[in-house]
Motif scaffolding. Structure first.
Motif: not given
Length: 474
Positions: A403-427
């Motif tokens: 059973r999931v009793n722990a806190q589940i947190r999600k952050i994307d600051v450590f994602s190593g991929h550019a997001d849509q804005k970063g990809l568009l900047k590249f193009v």
């Protein structure tokens, strides 16, 4: 010349492209493992070539970076008869050696399990090896002896009329964009491959550099329809969660993290919190032998890291020597920390919680209301990481339900991929009047479709989503 898309076509993994010049010279760009492919040892074996081309006819391999979905099948090339070189940056060669050896170890375990379960059907290891992308340590050793390293931003003449430049991509230590200049007759054609594009201001990694103006561009689209949500800096985001979990209360923070790249970014950020902000030195367990080895590679390649990391290293002597840090080596040591009752941070792989020692740490802590599971990257469908992201109440780990009793947190600051804005900047660094075609790869089709519309709004009209094995004349 012709360009054929042999992998990462309307999917994220298995990057592989075949570039054939007018004179017949063949270049393979990346040779990655298709993570969606599986091998069924119980299906009768039917002999068939593994690659959709003859590896003996390939003249050169060029590798963008070390991740297995880009490098993982290079040993297969050599086993199938390739005898040429693999060009990459020096850090990529070191990390690829580590990752490929680890893959070989995993393959050996799979093969031994198949032998044990199907002795009547499969009696010899070499018959099992023929089933697909399964290779052993010797195959890796045979390939590593042919890696040739090149520095960033230095034009390399492969042969008359064929030039290559590695450009920093920022996604991983040593990761590169590829820029080809090809002279055929009286015409010079330029072709760019993005590889995987990193993020700006990421811990440790340098910022992705722009690609020079080119005629054709192959661009990744992993986050083509997503924008990173977190606005905090990595150090602030991590500080907030550590305070809530390990300082305000005596809890445990479990961070599933990939051994190469993500683990080093987290350790460096923890070190900054202690040295620069006076955070208490909470016990940190890093449970990944590969994480320890790759951390050594990062530490010896300071020159390839960003200016902020180099300044920190000069002032504090070490990027990753976090006070109270313990690298766990054996599975016995890994299991023993369940008996550690003080506040602590556990960093373990895999990042998607799909195999690896992290599964046991999740099982040990998921029902503890004082624990927090911090998800710091993308998790694919079918993984425990994805289930936790979607808010499931029950999970199954190794045939046992929790059973999931722990806190589940999600952050994307450590994602190593550019997001849509970063990809568009590249193009957007390209010139619409020069760039003839943009080919999208390394992304799910839904992501590609939305990204294509955004690119068209920038004034680039010809944006193509290639199918697997589709060939284009450039």
């Amino acid at each position: 010349m012709k360009l054929q898309f042999l992998g990462a076509a309307k999917q994220v993994t298995g990057s592989m492209y075949l570039l054939e010049l007018e004179d017949g010279y063949k270049i393979l760009i990346d040779c990655g493992t298709d993570m969606e492919r599986s091998i069924d040892f119980d299906v009768p074996y039917e002999p068939a070539p593994f690659f959709p081309f003859d590896p003996t006819l390939i003249n050169l391999v060029v590798l963008t970076h070390a991740h297995i979905d880009h490098s993982g099948n290079i040993p297969m090339l050599y086993r199938e008869g390739y005898e040429g070189q693999v060009l990459c940056t020096p850090p990529t060669a070191e990390l690829a050696a580590l990752l490929l050896m680890d893959s070989a170890s995993l393959h050996l375990r799979k093969l031994r399990a198949a032998q044990g379960e199907s002795k009547k059907k499969h009696k010899q290891m070499d018959r099992l090896l023929r089933r697909g992308d399964l290779y052993l340590q010797k195959d890796v050793e045979d390939s590593l002896g042919n890696f040739v390293t090149l520095q960033f931003n230095r034009k390399f003449v492969i042969k008359p009329g064929l030039e290559l430049t590695f450009i920093p991509a920022g996604h991983l230590l040593g990761a590169a964009h590829l820029y080809f200049s090809i002279t055929e007759g009286d015409e010079v054609k330029t072709l760019g491959f993005s590889g995987d594009i990193g993020r700006f201001d990421y811990p440790l990694h340098i910022d992705p550099n722009p690609m020079p103006a080119c005629d054709y561009l192959v661009c990744e689209s992993t986050y083509g329809n997503r924008v990173h949500e977190d606005k905090l800096e990595p150090i602030d985001a991590l500080a907030k969660i550590i305070k809530e979990t390990c300082i305000d209360k005596p809890g445990r923070l479990v961070i599933p993290a990939f051994s190469v790249g993500r683990t080093q970014a987290v350790l460096y950020t923890l070190n900054r919190l202690i040295e620069e902000r006076g955070f208490p030195a909470i016990r940190v367990f890093t449970d990944s032998p590969m994480g320890k080895s790759s951390t050594r590679i990062y530490a010896k390649n300071i020159a390839y890291l960003n200016p902020e990391a180099r300044v920190f290293q000069k002032e504090y002597d070490d990027l990753f020597d976090v006070e109270n840090l313990i690298f766990l080596q054996t599975e016995k040591e890994s299991r023993a920390i369940r008996n550690y009752h003080e506040p602590c941070i556990i960093i373990s792989s895999s990042g998607m919680i799909s195999g690896g020692r992290v599964e046991q740490h999740i099982a040990d802590n998921i029902s503890n209301s004082y624990a927090t599971i911090l998800l710091i990257g993308y998790s694919a469908e079918g993984t425990l990481g994805r289930q936790l992201m979607e808010g499931t109440d029950l999970i199954r780990v190794k045939d046992r339900e929790y059973r999931v009793n722990a806190q589940i947190r999600k952050i994307d600051v450590f994602s190593g991929h550019a997001d849509q804005k970063g990809l568009l900047k590249f193009v957007a660094n390209q010139k619409p009047e020069k760039l003839k075609t943009v080919f999208l790869s390394h992304g799910e089709e839904e992501s590609m479709l939305e990204f294509r519309e955004e690119i068209r709004r920038l004034g680039f009209s010809d944006v193509i989503l290639p199918d697997k094995a589709e060939t284009f004349t450039l």
